[in-house]
Design a protein around this motif. Sequence first.
Motif, PDB file in Angstrom:
ATOM      1  N   GLN A   1      -0.094  -8.349   3.894  1.00 18.71           N
ATOM      2  CA  GLN A   1      -0.533  -7.172   4.990  1.00 18.71           C
ATOM      3  C   GLN A   1       0.462  -6.945   6.018  1.00 18.71           C
ATOM      4  OE1 GLN A   1      -4.412  -8.302   6.832  1.00 18.71           O
ATOM      5  NE2 GLN A   1      -4.741 -10.045   5.292  1.00 18.71           N
ATOM      6  N   GLU A   2       1.333  -7.616   6.261  1.00 21.80           N
ATOM      7  CA  GLU A   2       2.333  -7.222   6.979  1.00 21.80           C
ATOM      8  C   GLU A   2       3.423  -6.544   6.314  1.00 21.80           C
ATOM      9  OE1 GLU A   2       2.831  -7.580  10.470  1.00 21.80           O
ATOM     10  OE2 GLU A   2       0.725  -8.716  10.428  1.00 21.80           O
ATOM     11  N   ASN A   3       3.791  -6.762   5.361  1.00 19.21           N
ATOM     12  CA  ASN A   3       5.095  -6.001   4.668  1.00 19.21           C
ATOM     13  C   ASN A   3       4.208  -5.542   3.184  1.00 19.21           C
ATOM     14  OD1 ASN A   3       7.458  -7.173   5.858  1.00 19.21           O
ATOM     15  ND2 ASN A   3       6.231  -9.119   5.429  1.00 19.21           N
ATOM     16  N   ARG A   4       3.689  -4.428   3.327  1.00 19.83           N
ATOM     17  CA  ARG A   4       2.841  -3.639   2.423  1.00 19.83           C
ATOM     18  C   ARG A   4       3.834  -2.765   1.431  1.00 19.83           C
ATOM     19  NH1 ARG A   4      -1.174  -0.843   6.373  1.00 19.83           N
ATOM     20  NH2 ARG A   4       0.782  -0.275   7.136  1.00 19.83           N
ATOM     21  N   ALA A   5       3.056  -2.308   0.461  1.00 16.55           N
ATOM     22  CA  ALA A   5       3.770  -1.551  -0.650  1.00 16.55           C
ATOM     23  C   ALA A   5       3.481  -0.272  -0.180  1.00 16.55           C
ATOM     24  CB  ALA A   5       3.357  -1.849  -1.958  1.00 16.55           C
ATOM     25  N   ARG A   6       4.465   0.766  -0.466  1.00 14.29           N
ATOM     26  CA  ARG A   6       4.441   2.175  -0.430  1.00 14.29           C
ATOM     27  C   ARG A   6       4.378   2.687  -1.878  1.00 14.29           C
ATOM     28  NH1 ARG A   6       2.961   4.885   4.535  1.00 14.29           N
ATOM     29  NH2 ARG A   6       3.743   3.349   6.325  1.00 14.29           N
ATOM     30  N   ALA A   7       3.262   3.087  -2.444  1.00 15.25           N
ATOM     31  CA  ALA A   7       2.935   3.371  -3.595  1.00 15.25           C
ATOM     32  C   ALA A   7       3.173   4.847  -4.116  1.00 15.25           C
ATOM     33  CB  ALA A   7       1.540   3.035  -4.205  1.00 15.25           C
ATOM     34  N   PHE A   8       3.666   4.953  -5.335  1.00 16.55           N
ATOM     35  CA  PHE A   8       3.612   6.529  -5.848  1.00 16.55           C
ATOM     36  C   PHE A   8       3.693   6.606  -7.332  1.00 16.55           C
ATOM     37  CE2 PHE A   8       7.942   4.950  -5.340  1.00 16.55           C
ATOM     38  CZ  PHE A   8       8.841   5.628  -6.223  1.00 16.55           C
ATOM     39  N   VAL A   9       3.268   7.569  -7.939  1.00 17.84           N
ATOM     40  CA  VAL A   9       2.981   7.765  -9.307  1.00 17.84           C
ATOM     41  C   VAL A   9       3.373   8.980  -9.625  1.00 17.84           C
ATOM     42  CG1 VAL A   9       0.587   8.017  -9.121  1.00 17.84           C
ATOM     43  CG2 VAL A   9       1.451   6.779 -10.996  1.00 17.84           C
TER      44      VAL A   9
ATOM     45  N   ARG B   1      10.548  16.898  -5.339  1.00 19.14           N
ATOM     46  CA  ARG B   1      10.586  17.478  -4.045  1.00 19.14           C
ATOM     47  C   ARG B   1       9.463  16.698  -3.093  1.00 19.14           C
ATOM     48  NH1 ARG B   1       9.346  23.657  -3.883  1.00 19.14           N
ATOM     49  NH2 ARG B   1       8.982  23.297  -1.873  1.00 19.14           N
ATOM     50  N   VAL B   2       8.213  16.516  -3.615  1.00 18.81           N
ATOM     51  CA  VAL B   2       7.278  15.846  -2.991  1.00 18.81           C
ATOM     52  C   VAL B   2       7.722  14.245  -2.651  1.00 18.81           C
ATOM     53  CG1 VAL B   2       4.871  14.840  -3.124  1.00 18.81           C
ATOM     54  CG2 VAL B   2       5.086  17.041  -3.672  1.00 18.81           C
ATOM     55  N   PHE B   3       8.167  13.426  -3.762  1.00 11.83           N
ATOM     56  CA  PHE B   3       8.563  12.333  -3.376  1.00 11.83           C
ATOM     57  C   PHE B   3       9.822  12.283  -2.476  1.00 11.83           C
ATOM     58  CE2 PHE B   3       7.136  11.056  -8.003  1.00 11.83           C
ATOM     59  CZ  PHE B   3       5.854  10.816  -7.535  1.00 11.83           C
TER      60      PHE B   3
END
Length: 461
Positions: A284-292, A377-379
């Motif tokens: 909960q403190e060190n979370r993932a930043r997800a993309f696909v 460009r979005v990423f």
Amino acid sequence: GSGVGTNTLEGTNSNFGAYNNSMGRTPTFIAPPPTSFRVATRHPSHHTPLNYDGSSNSSTFSLMGRGRPETLAMARKRQRRHDSFLRLIVALLCLALSFAFALFYGEGKFGLSLTSFAYERKIAAGGYDQLLDKGGKTNHYMNAAEEMVFYPDWWAGEKEIPDLAAKNVQLLPIVEYNVADVEDERKEGRVETPFYWMVPRSGGNVVRTIMNQCLRFVEASELGAGSDEEVLLVEEDDGKRFVNVDTSTSSGLERAKTLDLATSGVPDVIISTIFHDVLALFNQENRARAFVVLRHPLERAISKYYSDLVTDPEVAGMTLTQYIREGGARVENNYVTRFLTGQYGGALGMHHLDMAREVLRRKFVVGLASDLPRTVRVFDYMFQWNNRTGDTSGEDADANDEMAKIYSCYDDILGALSDKSPPKVEEGTEGWKLLMAQNWLDLKVYEYAEFLFQKELEKVK
């Protein structure tokens, strides 16, 4: 004395009497005649026939008139009826076992057969003639699809993009707490490592190449397989920099968790085709930043079919229809929906569809394989891959030069993409319809991903 053995039981062996004489006593147990036991256990229709008046010619037993012809006929009829009932019970049990085996161990072939049957009945009722225009050519995709595809009951109610925020869809705890919301700002003191979920055959390697060659990211992926060091190390091979952990297997993820990979700050990005298991690396403190990066479900399924034709001897030479009917677990079945919801097997429902879309809405920056240049460009914008805050004076001039080189690298990789159209299957064919039936939910998830992608592009502008 000598007559005891011969007179005790009529018809017994003389040796038995001799034995009892030698023991000095007469036998006290007299066994009944063998015919008595047979009479007690045999079916009435098998008894020795008696006279019609009920008398018997046998001196051994009497059946008290049960040998009349009508009695024997009724007994035989009753026996045949019992035998038929028993055969019916056995047949029903075998049928039930067959259905159970087909449903749970048939690798989906039973369901596919039912789906195919439903399609054939639907088409037979409407006919193909209505799908043709005057020139003999099929109508446009949307018109043809409405007529040719046996849509599920819920399909008509999903034509509009749903307001998922109003639905208040609940996510799994590991997704809710271990993945940061896209709209949440980064907080000081937290390590929120980007997590790139690689959906197979979706063009994701293009983005990965950009991260390797242009941005020189250190990745945690399958490249670190085979290492057994007890500390995290950055290694380099063929121009790729990676951490010495394997994020493609359960055992590798266990080792990565032991070494605190996600909270270490060592990798610039974590890459894996697994979703939920990777999330266990975070907290909960060190979370993932997800993309696909997502691809149209039918295109991805067809691409997998052509790949399996080359790499899998068991399906070599199969038509698409044969592949779907007999391919079993190889055939794509709502892959994205299953991985986003954690429902890897069994039936899927509308709540799984809503959950998958909600995960994309709140937790993922979404790109599309159909538009990789704008996806990059979005990423780049959302993750601030290339800082644009410098000016043209002093030290920032060097930063701008570096930024220009990175953009040039982007262009080189994206420009090298092939313009060749991917393999497709003709719309309206049996194989196309069966693929549709296997990916109803993924089709709606992808439709929602397109909606999210357009919203992201508005932010970039």
